[in-house]
Design a protein around this motif. Sequence first.
Motif, PDB file in Angstrom:
ATOM      1  N   LYS A 198      -1.624   1.270 -12.363  1.00 51.57           N
ATOM      2  CA  LYS A 198      -2.337   0.728 -13.233  1.00 51.57           C
ATOM      3  C   LYS A 198      -3.864   1.102 -13.407  1.00 51.57           C
ATOM      4  N   VAL A 199      -4.059   1.290 -14.571  1.00 49.24           N
ATOM      5  CA  VAL A 199      -5.518   2.109 -14.947  1.00 49.24           C
ATOM      6  C   VAL A 199      -6.260   0.800 -15.482  1.00 49.24           C
ATOM      7  N   GLY A 200      -7.782   1.115 -15.185  1.00 45.96           N
ATOM      8  CA  GLY A 200      -8.644   0.106 -16.027  1.00 45.96           C
ATOM      9  C   GLY A 200      -9.198   0.903 -17.166  1.00 45.96           C
ATOM     10  N   VAL A 201     -10.100   0.168 -17.951  1.00 49.59           N
ATOM     11  CA  VAL A 201     -10.727   0.797 -19.075  1.00 49.59           C
ATOM     12  C   VAL A 201     -11.552   2.208 -18.779  1.00 49.59           C
ATOM     13  N   ILE A 202     -12.093   2.201 -17.798  1.00 49.86           N
ATOM     14  CA  ILE A 202     -13.187   3.380 -17.386  1.00 49.86           C
ATOM     15  C   ILE A 202     -12.092   4.594 -17.074  1.00 49.86           C
ATOM     16  N   ASP A 203     -11.274   3.897 -16.231  1.00 54.00           N
ATOM     17  CA  ASP A 203     -10.135   4.907 -15.450  1.00 54.00           C
ATOM     18  C   ASP A 203      -9.301   5.604 -16.862  1.00 54.00           C
ATOM     19  N   VAL A 204      -9.217   5.241 -17.886  1.00 53.83           N
ATOM     20  CA  VAL A 204      -8.450   5.685 -19.022  1.00 53.83           C
ATOM     21  C   VAL A 204      -9.292   6.699 -19.696  1.00 53.83           C
ATOM     22  N   PHE A 205     -10.747   6.523 -19.917  1.00 52.72           N
ATOM     23  CA  PHE A 205     -11.448   7.839 -20.239  1.00 52.72           C
ATOM     24  C   PHE A 205     -11.800   8.879 -19.362  1.00 52.72           C
ATOM     25  N   LYS A 206     -11.964   8.322 -18.089  1.00 55.67           N
ATOM     26  CA  LYS A 206     -11.842   9.514 -16.976  1.00 55.67           C
ATOM     27  C   LYS A 206     -10.597  10.300 -17.062  1.00 55.67           C
ATOM     28  N   ALA A 207      -9.523   9.626 -17.182  1.00 55.12           N
ATOM     29  CA  ALA A 207      -8.249  10.597 -17.271  1.00 55.12           C
ATOM     30  C   ALA A 207      -8.222  11.478 -18.313  1.00 55.12           C
ATOM     31  N   LEU A 208      -8.727  11.100 -19.615  1.00 56.62           N
ATOM     32  CA  LEU A 208      -8.876  11.881 -20.590  1.00 56.62           C
ATOM     33  C   LEU A 208      -9.562  13.330 -20.301  1.00 56.62           C
ATOM     34  N   GLY A 209     -10.961  12.736 -19.686  1.00 56.23           N
ATOM     35  CA  GLY A 209     -12.163  13.816 -19.730  1.00 56.23           C
ATOM     36  C   GLY A 209     -11.561  14.676 -18.854  1.00 56.23           C
ATOM     37  N   LYS A 210     -11.011  14.479 -17.825  1.00 55.19           N
ATOM     38  CA  LYS A 210     -10.611  15.566 -16.677  1.00 55.19           C
ATOM     39  C   LYS A 210      -9.527  16.443 -16.797  1.00 55.19           C
ATOM     40  N   ASN A 211      -8.750  16.143 -18.420  1.00 59.02           N
ATOM     41  CA  ASN A 211      -7.522  16.869 -18.746  1.00 59.02           C
ATOM     42  C   ASN A 211      -8.342  17.974 -19.753  1.00 59.02           C
ATOM     43  N   ASP A 212      -8.713  18.955 -19.197  1.00 56.89           N
ATOM     44  CA  ASP A 212      -9.403  20.194 -19.978  1.00 56.89           C
ATOM     45  C   ASP A 212      -8.602  20.536 -21.237  1.00 56.89           C
ATOM     46  N   GLN A 213      -7.136  20.733 -20.818  1.00 58.35           N
ATOM     47  CA  GLN A 213      -6.287  21.602 -22.007  1.00 58.35           C
ATOM     48  C   GLN A 213      -6.055  20.439 -22.645  1.00 58.35           C
ATOM     49  N   LEU A 214      -6.123  19.190 -22.669  1.00 58.64           N
ATOM     50  CA  LEU A 214      -5.732  18.203 -23.212  1.00 58.64           C
ATOM     51  C   LEU A 214      -6.973  18.043 -24.525  1.00 58.64           C
ATOM     52  N   MET A 215      -8.113  18.085 -23.962  1.00 56.43           N
ATOM     53  CA  MET A 215      -9.510  18.012 -24.787  1.00 56.43           C
ATOM     54  C   MET A 215      -9.474  19.317 -25.554  1.00 56.43           C
ATOM     55  N   TRP A 216      -9.417  20.736 -25.190  1.00 57.57           N
ATOM     56  CA  TRP A 216      -9.454  21.674 -26.375  1.00 57.57           C
ATOM     57  C   TRP A 216      -8.278  21.415 -27.291  1.00 57.57           C
ATOM     58  N   LEU A 217      -7.149  21.018 -26.917  1.00 62.06           N
ATOM     59  CA  LEU A 217      -6.027  20.916 -27.758  1.00 62.06           C
ATOM     60  C   LEU A 217      -6.380  19.825 -29.088  1.00 62.06           C
ATOM     61  N   ALA A 218      -7.183  18.764 -28.409  1.00 62.55           N
ATOM     62  CA  ALA A 218      -7.597  17.569 -29.487  1.00 62.55           C
ATOM     63  C   ALA A 218      -8.488  18.019 -30.400  1.00 62.55           C
ATOM     64  N   LEU A 219      -9.379  19.026 -29.958  1.00 62.41           N
ATOM     65  CA  LEU A 219     -10.518  19.579 -30.774  1.00 62.41           C
ATOM     66  C   LEU A 219      -9.783  20.475 -31.912  1.00 62.41           C
ATOM     67  N   SER A 220      -8.930  21.179 -31.405  1.00 64.38           N
ATOM     68  CA  SER A 220      -8.175  21.920 -32.425  1.00 64.38           C
ATOM     69  C   SER A 220      -7.178  21.337 -33.441  1.00 64.38           C
ATOM     70  N   TYR A 221      -6.646  20.333 -32.803  1.00 62.53           N
ATOM     71  CA  TYR A 221      -5.815  19.584 -33.766  1.00 62.53           C
ATOM     72  C   TYR A 221      -6.479  18.884 -34.645  1.00 62.53           C
ATOM     73  N   PHE A 222      -7.699  18.405 -34.474  1.00 65.77           N
ATOM     74  CA  PHE A 222      -8.557  17.409 -35.090  1.00 65.77           C
ATOM     75  C   PHE A 222      -9.040  18.357 -36.509  1.00 65.77           C
ATOM     76  N   LEU A 223      -9.700  19.606 -35.988  1.00 62.86           N
ATOM     77  CA  LEU A 223      -9.897  20.248 -37.176  1.00 62.86           C
ATOM     78  C   LEU A 223      -8.925  20.662 -38.195  1.00 62.86           C
ATOM     79  N   PHE A 224      -7.581  20.846 -37.577  1.00 64.46           N
ATOM     80  CA  PHE A 224      -6.506  21.237 -38.224  1.00 64.46           C
ATOM     81  C   PHE A 224      -6.113  19.995 -39.310  1.00 64.46           C
ATOM     82  N   ALA A 225      -5.925  18.764 -38.617  1.00 65.74           N
ATOM     83  CA  ALA A 225      -5.495  17.510 -39.251  1.00 65.74           C
ATOM     84  C   ALA A 225      -6.042  17.243 -40.272  1.00 65.74           C
TER      85      ALA A 225
END
Length: 475
Positions: free
Chosen positions: A235-262
Amino acid sequence: MSNHTKQYTSYALGAFGHDAFYATLSTYLMLFITSQLFNTSDKAFDSHMILMITNMMMIIRIVEIVFDPIIGGFVDNTDTRWGKFKPWLMTGATISSVMLVIIFTDFGGLTTSNPTMYLVAFGIAYVILDIFYSFKDISFWSMLPALSVDEKVRARFGTVGRLGSTIGAQAVPIVIYPLIVFFSQTFSGTSGQTKTHAGWMGFAIVIGLVSFLGALATTLGTKEKKSLIRQNTEKVGVIDVFKALGKNDQLMWLALSYFLFALGYVVTNSLLAYYFTYVLGQSGKFTFAGWIMAILGVISVSLFPTIVAKIQRKAIYTGGILMMVVGYILFLFAGHSLLAVLVAVAIFFFPYPMIFLAALMTITDSVEYGQWKNGTRNESVTLSVRPLIDKLAGAVANGVVGLAAVHSGMIGNAAPSSITSAELTNFKMYMFYGPVVLILLAACVYFFKVKLTEDKHKEIVTDLEKKLEAEQSEK
């Protein structure tokens, strides 16, 4: 019907209803607001109210995207006899469908009798809709990594899901005007192609019902897969949610690319109906564009498994964007030729479903990447990024479309003959020039920064299984 076929069909039906809803909300709600809801003799009042609603919708969606990862955390922390996705899927589908119908009304005439009260009521309804749509969206697409960890099976679910969503999204431009005209004639007694508030509300009821029934099909027809890898959760808390996303560098780069495209894609796609209505002056022919996109969408999605096996996702994502740029160039030279516009639509749209699938499968694989890198599996939190990006892109796009409509003189009963050359230039800036820059930037980010390939994902899964089996044997 075999178990696999049943699950694939159920997931595809859910995607069909889900994207029919999304297309209506992200593209055609603004068309209703600018062309039908505010169509008085006072153009200054109409423009003011359109901009007020546009800004409100944009602000609400931008503020609420912060909560999408938290919603993903709620889903990840859910444990019921029906699994963790289905209760949220059905709750979100039910409430968001009801609220969709409500926002396609004038709230009992408040738009003119009390505009301030209308803005308040619309804002409340839109917030409720957006929250429960997020629960539905995140729950539905978060199911993907839970249905299988096998790359091939997962790709099949992703493909049939995208097939359903493509048909659902493109069915809307095919049926929107016929449905609105039918309900206008049925409820308002109109004739010809006249469109009324009642006609638009009837259309919204149909879309809400389709969305609900699709979610029900997915709930009844799919099953979560149990595995050693999926058990590696906590189980994850609110802070842990954002930590999990921030540490996933490949997810973050994909997110930037997909946002620009979308963002680039949604702006152009949303303005397409305006092009047919206010540039070509042939709104009835917009159905042709819907048919072209529906047919090519089915072909594109069907070809994805074969093409991705030969050239992999990176080539599909970046190559597809280059093909879309060719479509933009053709659009610029199409002018008032219906045939040329339809050819441009075909070339522009054909690679879109494949690009979406390449992005979706990369995000899905980043679940295991994050687990491998950080030691904890976060399915819904990770998959919440794609809906979050679509919402953010849709929010900004709604703002852009509202500005484009006002700055290009394309509101109310405006006709092609009333659009000046300066206004047409403004429209092209919004529909073509800005978006093409965005999608080219998206291709560059993906090509140079996203390293999570199919082969890399297989290595990660193998490594995770060995590690978890070793830990299990030591207990």
